[in-house]
Design a protein around this motif. Structure first.
Motif, PDB file in Angstrom:
ATOM      1  N   TRP A   1       0.705  -1.247  -0.081  1.00 60.48           N
ATOM      2  CA  TRP A   1       0.015   0.056   0.007  1.00 60.48           C
ATOM      3  C   TRP A   1       0.734   1.295   0.059  1.00 60.48           C
ATOM      4  N   TYR A   2       1.742   1.211   0.686  1.00 65.50           N
ATOM      5  CA  TYR A   2       2.871   2.486   0.989  1.00 65.50           C
ATOM      6  C   TYR A   2       3.643   2.670  -0.373  1.00 65.50           C
ATOM      7  N   LYS A   3       4.005   1.429  -0.935  1.00 63.22           N
ATOM      8  CA  LYS A   3       4.456   1.618  -2.348  1.00 63.22           C
ATOM      9  C   LYS A   3       3.780   2.307  -3.261  1.00 63.22           C
ATOM     10  N   ASP A   4       2.343   1.810  -3.375  1.00 59.13           N
ATOM     11  CA  ASP A   4       1.391   2.395  -4.312  1.00 59.13           C
ATOM     12  C   ASP A   4       0.975   3.780  -4.175  1.00 59.13           C
ATOM     13  N   TRP A   5       1.106   4.041  -2.751  1.00 57.28           N
ATOM     14  CA  TRP A   5       0.598   5.641  -2.591  1.00 57.28           C
ATOM     15  C   TRP A   5       1.678   6.474  -1.934  1.00 57.28           C
ATOM     16  N   THR A   6       2.016   6.376  -0.937  1.00 59.23           N
ATOM     17  CA  THR A   6       3.266   7.208  -0.262  1.00 59.23           C
ATOM     18  C   THR A   6       4.362   7.549  -1.173  1.00 59.23           C
ATOM     19  N   ILE A   7       4.857   6.283  -1.535  1.00 51.50           N
ATOM     20  CA  ILE A   7       6.076   6.443  -2.265  1.00 51.50           C
ATOM     21  C   ILE A   7       5.866   6.962  -3.549  1.00 51.50           C
ATOM     22  N   PHE A   8       4.716   6.400  -4.236  1.00 50.54           N
ATOM     23  CA  PHE A   8       4.450   6.840  -5.559  1.00 50.54           C
ATOM     24  C   PHE A   8       4.024   8.612  -5.548  1.00 50.54           C
ATOM     25  N   TYR A   9       3.564   8.913  -4.696  1.00 52.01           N
ATOM     26  CA  TYR A   9       3.283  10.263  -4.418  1.00 52.01           C
ATOM     27  C   TYR A   9       4.403  11.200  -4.320  1.00 52.01           C
ATOM     28  N   TRP A  10       5.383  10.601  -3.229  1.00 49.74           N
ATOM     29  CA  TRP A  10       6.654  11.324  -3.032  1.00 49.74           C
ATOM     30  C   TRP A  10       7.640  11.548  -4.437  1.00 49.74           C
ATOM     31  N   ALA A  11       7.508  10.129  -5.343  1.00 47.28           N
ATOM     32  CA  ALA A  11       8.418  10.194  -6.397  1.00 47.28           C
ATOM     33  C   ALA A  11       7.755  11.199  -7.560  1.00 47.28           C
ATOM     34  N   TRP A  12       6.210  11.173  -7.344  1.00 48.62           N
ATOM     35  CA  TRP A  12       5.728  12.189  -8.296  1.00 48.62           C
ATOM     36  C   TRP A  12       6.045  13.655  -7.915  1.00 48.62           C
ATOM     37  N   TRP A  13       5.985  13.893  -6.563  1.00 45.84           N
ATOM     38  CA  TRP A  13       6.124  15.593  -6.295  1.00 45.84           C
ATOM     39  C   TRP A  13       7.643  15.895  -6.728  1.00 45.84           C
ATOM     40  N   ILE A  14       8.611  14.803  -6.554  1.00 48.92           N
ATOM     41  CA  ILE A  14       9.875  15.184  -6.835  1.00 48.92           C
ATOM     42  C   ILE A  14      10.010  15.407  -8.273  1.00 48.92           C
ATOM     43  N   ALA A  15       9.609  14.378  -9.070  1.00 51.42           N
ATOM     44  CA  ALA A  15       9.520  14.535 -10.450  1.00 51.42           C
ATOM     45  C   ALA A  15       8.955  15.856 -10.937  1.00 51.42           C
ATOM     46  N   TRP A  16       7.851  16.072 -10.223  1.00 48.64           N
ATOM     47  CA  TRP A  16       7.024  17.545 -10.491  1.00 48.64           C
ATOM     48  C   TRP A  16       7.901  18.702 -10.310  1.00 48.64           C
ATOM     49  N   SER A  17       8.718  18.499  -9.446  1.00 51.08           N
ATOM     50  CA  SER A  17       9.447  19.851  -8.813  1.00 51.08           C
ATOM     51  C   SER A  17      10.105  20.919  -9.720  1.00 51.08           C
TER      52      SER A  17
ATOM     53  N   GLY B   1      -2.917   4.373 -25.746  1.00 53.52           N
ATOM     54  CA  GLY B   1      -2.867   3.729 -24.299  1.00 53.52           C
ATOM     55  C   GLY B   1      -1.644   3.446 -23.615  1.00 53.52           C
ATOM     56  N   GLY B   2      -0.442   4.474 -23.946  1.00 53.82           N
ATOM     57  CA  GLY B   2       0.837   4.532 -23.331  1.00 53.82           C
ATOM     58  C   GLY B   2       0.723   5.464 -21.952  1.00 53.82           C
ATOM     59  N   LEU B   3      -0.195   6.058 -21.595  1.00 50.85           N
ATOM     60  CA  LEU B   3      -0.325   7.365 -20.701  1.00 50.85           C
ATOM     61  C   LEU B   3       0.274   6.741 -19.441  1.00 50.85           C
ATOM     62  N   VAL B   4      -0.074   5.723 -18.880  1.00 53.12           N
ATOM     63  CA  VAL B   4       0.285   5.321 -17.687  1.00 53.12           C
ATOM     64  C   VAL B   4       1.860   4.886 -17.701  1.00 53.12           C
ATOM     65  N   ALA B   5       2.416   4.378 -18.868  1.00 54.06           N
ATOM     66  CA  ALA B   5       3.714   4.071 -19.185  1.00 54.06           C
ATOM     67  C   ALA B   5       4.514   5.471 -19.015  1.00 54.06           C
ATOM     68  N   LEU B   6       3.892   6.459 -19.751  1.00 54.18           N
ATOM     69  CA  LEU B   6       4.425   7.727 -19.520  1.00 54.18           C
ATOM     70  C   LEU B   6       4.658   8.378 -18.303  1.00 54.18           C
ATOM     71  N   GLN B   7       3.437   8.234 -17.456  1.00 54.00           N
ATOM     72  CA  GLN B   7       3.654   8.660 -16.050  1.00 54.00           C
ATOM     73  C   GLN B   7       4.756   8.085 -15.415  1.00 54.00           C
ATOM     74  N   GLN B   8       4.889   6.703 -15.600  1.00 57.62           N
ATOM     75  CA  GLN B   8       6.146   5.919 -14.916  1.00 57.62           C
ATOM     76  C   GLN B   8       7.258   6.471 -15.468  1.00 57.62           C
ATOM     77  N   MET B   9       7.329   6.534 -16.725  1.00 59.90           N
ATOM     78  CA  MET B   9       8.724   7.306 -17.141  1.00 59.90           C
ATOM     79  C   MET B   9       8.972   8.609 -16.328  1.00 59.90           C
ATOM     80  N   ALA B  10       8.099   9.510 -16.221  1.00 57.91           N
ATOM     81  CA  ALA B  10       8.178  10.897 -15.599  1.00 57.91           C
ATOM     82  C   ALA B  10       8.671  10.527 -14.185  1.00 57.91           C
ATOM     83  N   ILE B  11       8.045   9.442 -13.703  1.00 54.29           N
ATOM     84  CA  ILE B  11       8.344   9.439 -12.243  1.00 54.29           C
ATOM     85  C   ILE B  11       9.903   8.857 -12.032  1.00 54.29           C
ATOM     86  N   THR B  12      10.528   8.173 -13.200  1.00 55.64           N
ATOM     87  CA  THR B  12      11.810   7.496 -12.999  1.00 55.64           C
ATOM     88  C   THR B  12      12.790   8.744 -12.879  1.00 55.64           C
ATOM     89  N   ALA B  13      12.220   9.934 -13.194  1.00 57.47           N
ATOM     90  CA  ALA B  13      13.302  11.138 -13.083  1.00 57.47           C
ATOM     91  C   ALA B  13      13.275  11.343 -11.806  1.00 57.47           C
TER      92      ALA B  13
END
Lengths: 265, 501
Positions: B304-320, B455-467
């Motif tokens: 759950w924490y991987k799916d939510w908290t860690i995902f969000y943290w990665a997202w905020w950092i990539a978005w920064s 249909g690659g939107l989620v894949a793209l989001q994951q790529m963004a998060i790798t940053a």
């Protein structure tokens, strides 16, 4: 300059080594020398130590320095620095035996402690100049940060000009935070170095300046190695609470450099 | 170096990924899933640690003697009023996400909490609200603040171009103009364009489901594409009008609209219940924030924490990088203390109110009124909000207002993104050319559109998060550089010690 010298000695040292060093110190215009040995408290051995030091003393009659000796008990570095203070020694001269890294990091080294505790200048004699081959020094490095600690080195740098032909003035600074400030900083450093060059050029045959950016200790080590300097002169910052977790610049230079170090506290 | 290295290199990288998404979507999926999964599994703990560090760093900096230093010259005054500033902060930082998740996140946590909490229980509801606050609270803003404060400091106070690479001058010196600096900037463009494209794609999907909900507009590719086309036109108009008139006006009116919506929901909904939820969750948040900051439950419920908290943290950092540059641009002239306290506390508080109102009323419907809104969210997260509106008077107007909010947030996000991408790819010019803005505007919309269809939107989001992984290091080093800059200034004044002779 360094008329009275406190020379901590190890009883295992050979007479030849003692003689070579004494003649080196004589060239540095030493007049009085005190052989000093610190025993572990409570274990005895006073007599043996004194007779050994007396032996050294008598062997050095022909060198031309007045030699005394003294044996004390206690914490080695504290006793050395206390004795230097009480005797009003101008210099503590420590020949540094190259212990390996593991030993010195586990046991600590007396040299490091003396460097940290001393109130008088300390000469740590390391690999260079190699007195067994040559007593003459060719070039020395004066590391300056243009601050108070470096200003105290002025007199010793003048003095060494009588013995050494070449001086390298080294400044290691921290990069300013933007290009414009950095440009101003560089200009400032160049002006200062030029001033120092002018100041010392009457005393040395050749004076060069080097300016670097980064960690002072590693650049000092680097430059000393690169130009094969015989000694490096450093002023010690006397901070009540040293801020560097990895040890002060002085401590890092002393532990790793191959040349001798003259440290002015 | 070529004049436009960053521009050209970024365009090529983006084009490469989009082509991959069109022609071999499975490959893109498998690449992005592998990288993303690997990073989250192996470095999740690191995201928590660094994010917590950023929060501590912000607080320390605000309270330190450096707090009085201005993000600008000493004589600079803030360019925007508090209302304008907060509106734009909020629109850039959260915007679409809040509308998307305001209802959906608390309900999702309530329906599917981590294993150690019983599903659909009171405990789950408390947990759901607390974690919604947590995911959208102080931490994301701390990440944004590090980025934006560094950029603002080095560009407005130390006269460097507003680029991420500029913040590395104390460490890298002139190498910021070489490969290391360019790599940092290209990475920022990469994260921004992919991040914004997924945001826009998901935003368009939600607008579409809203329209389907109210008007029965079929949720087909054609209609979603049409939505993207219309909004693209809108934000291109806003972009040509410029920052001061375009984004600011839209952000302010959006704040106003959002405020109206919140007040309506509060007054016509279970007011006391919402306020109780707000108070209780605030209390829980304040007392648990330290523990939550570092909780990943490795033994139970870790998924759950991987799916939510860690995902969000990665997202905020990539978005920064995107939010950082934009926020820096609008924050000139504020002191560090004012900037940190403003950007850390005000948006957080607004977000809490938002979540208390939308989360609180949806939990009320689910728990007390027996409406099955939770099920609707599980079926399709984008419809949750509209499902809640159905239980309110004037639901058509509310839904329309929400769609309008979405469209405007869409426009402001896309508009500020084109602006930021323009800055990043014109070596930090604060007024990027219209041509570049158009290129990026069209690029981000077409990336969103193409990948929505293929249909690659989620894949793209994951790529963004790798940053996020490299950016965690970038952010950490930014803290170091900023501290170096500030301490140098405190020691010798800005340039004064080296005054020319």
């Amino acid at each position: 300059m360094f008329k009275k010298i406190l020379h901590p000695v190890d009883l295992n040292e050979s007479l030849t080594e003692i003689k070579i060093r004494a003649s080196f110190l004589y060239k540095m215009k030493a007049e009085d020398m005190v052989f000093f040995h610190v025993l572990n408290p409570g274990l005895g051995g006073h007599k043996h130590a004194e007779s050994r030091l007396r032996h050294f003393q008598s062997a050095l009659d022909e060198v031309g320095i007045n030699v005394h000796y003294k044996v004390e008990e206690g914490h080695v570095a504290s006793e050395i620095t206390r004795e230097a203070r009480e005797q009003g020694a101008d210099l503590i001269y420590i020949p540094a035996r190259g212990r390996n890294f593991l030993m010195s990091s586990l046991l600590g080294s007396t040299t490091q402690d003396v460097v940290r505790l001393a109130d008088s200048p300390v000469w740590v004699h390391k690999k260079r100049p190699d007195l067994r081959h040559e007593e003459q020094m060719h070039r020395i490095v004066f590391a300056t940060d243009f601050q108070q600690a470096a200003e105290k080195c002025c007199q010793p740098v003048f003095f060494l000009g009588e013995l050494v032909p070449e001086l390298v003035v080294l400044h290691v600074g921290e990069r300013a935070a933007d290009p414009y400030s950095e440009q101003l900083r560089r200009e400032h450093v160049n002006v200062k170095l030029e001033e120092l060059k002018e100041q010392y050029s009457g005393y040395y045959r050749k004076v060069r300046q080097i300016s670097r950016i980064g960690s002072p200790a590693s650049h000092i080590l680097d430059v000393v190695d690169e130009i094969q300097a015989d000694a490096v002169i450093l002023g010690r910052l006397n901070e009540p609470f040293p801020l560097h977790v990895m040890g002060s610049t002085c401590a890092r230079v002393v532990s790793r450099v191959n040349s001798s170090v003259l440290l002015i506290p | 170096m070529f004049k436009d290295t960053v521009f050209v290199a970024s365009l090529i990288i983006v084009a490469g990924f989009v082509l991959l998404g069109i022609f071999d979507q499975e490959l893109l999926d498998s690449i992005s899933t592998t990288i993303h999964g690997g990073i989250i599994a192996n470095f999740g703990w690191a995201y928590l640690l660094v994010t917590f560090f950023f929060l501590v760093f912000c607080i320390v900096l605000a309270l330190s003697k450096y707090g009085n230093i201005k993000l600008g010259k000493d004589e600079d005054r803030p360019e925007y009023t508090y209302f304008g500033w907060f509106s734009m902060l909020f629109a850039a930082g959260m915007g679409i996400g809040l509308i998307f998740w305001g209802v959906a996140e608390p309900l999702s946590h309530y329906m599917q909490p981590p294993e150690h909490i019983e599903k659909e229980s009171g405990q789950a509801a408390t947990f759901a609200m607390r974690y919604s606050f947590f995911h959208w609270g102080l931490h994301p803003w701390a990440v944004y603040i590090i980025m934006s404060m560094s950029i603002a400091y080095f560009s407005f106070r130390r006269d460097m171009p507003p680029l991420i690479s500029s913040c590395f001058y104390p460490l890298l010196g002139d190498r910021i103009y070489g490969l290391p600096g360019k790599l940092i900037d290209i990475l920022a463009v990469f994260a921004t364009i992919f991040g914004i494209a997924t945001s826009l794609g998901l935003g368009a999907l939600q607008i579409n489901s809203g329209l389907e909900h109210i008007y029965g507009l079929p949720a087909t590719d054609t209609s979603t594409l049409l939505i993207i086309l219309v909004t693209t036109m809108l934000f291109m108009i806003s972009a040509t009008v410029g920052l001061d008139k375009g984004i600011q006006t839209l952000s302010k009116s959006n704040m106003f609209l959002a405020f109206l919506l919140v007040v309506f929901m509060l007054v016509f909904g279970p007011t006391a219940y919402i306020m109780t939820v707000f108070t209780d969750t605030m209390g829980g948040y304040l007392s648990d924030v330290l523990e939550m900051s570092l909780t990943v439950n490795p033994f139970l419920g870790h998924e759950w924490y991987k799916d939510w908290t860690i995902f969000y943290w990665a997202w905020w950092i990539a978005w920064s990088p995107f939010v950082g540059i934009f926020v820096a641009r609008i924050s000139r002239g504020r002191t560090i203390r004012e900037f940190i306290s403003g950007a850390l506390l005000v948006p957080t508080l607004l977000t809490f109110i938002w979540f208390a109102v939308f989360g609180g009323s949806s939990l009320y419907l689910e728990l007390e009124a027996g409406a099955a809104v939770g099920g609707a969210v599980l079926d399709d997260v984008s419809t949750g909000l509209f499902a809640v509106f159905d239980h309110y008077p004037g639901s058509i107007i509310l839904s329309n207002a929400a769609i309008l909010l979405l469209v405007v947030f869409f426009v402001t996000s896309a508009d500020s993104a084109t602006f930021v991408l323009g800055i990043m790819t014109s070596r930090g010019s604060l007024n990027p050319s219209l041509g570049k803005k158009i290129v990026w505007g069209v690029t981000q919309s077409s990336v969103a559109a193409i990948l929505l269809v293929s249909g690659g939107l989620v894949a793209l989001q994951q790529m963004a998060i790798t940053a996020a992984l490299p950016f965690s290091f970038v952010l950490l080093l930014m803290c170091y550089n900023l501290w170096r800059g500030l301490s140098a200034e405190a020691k010798e004044g800005l340039n004064s010690r080296f005054s020319r002779r």
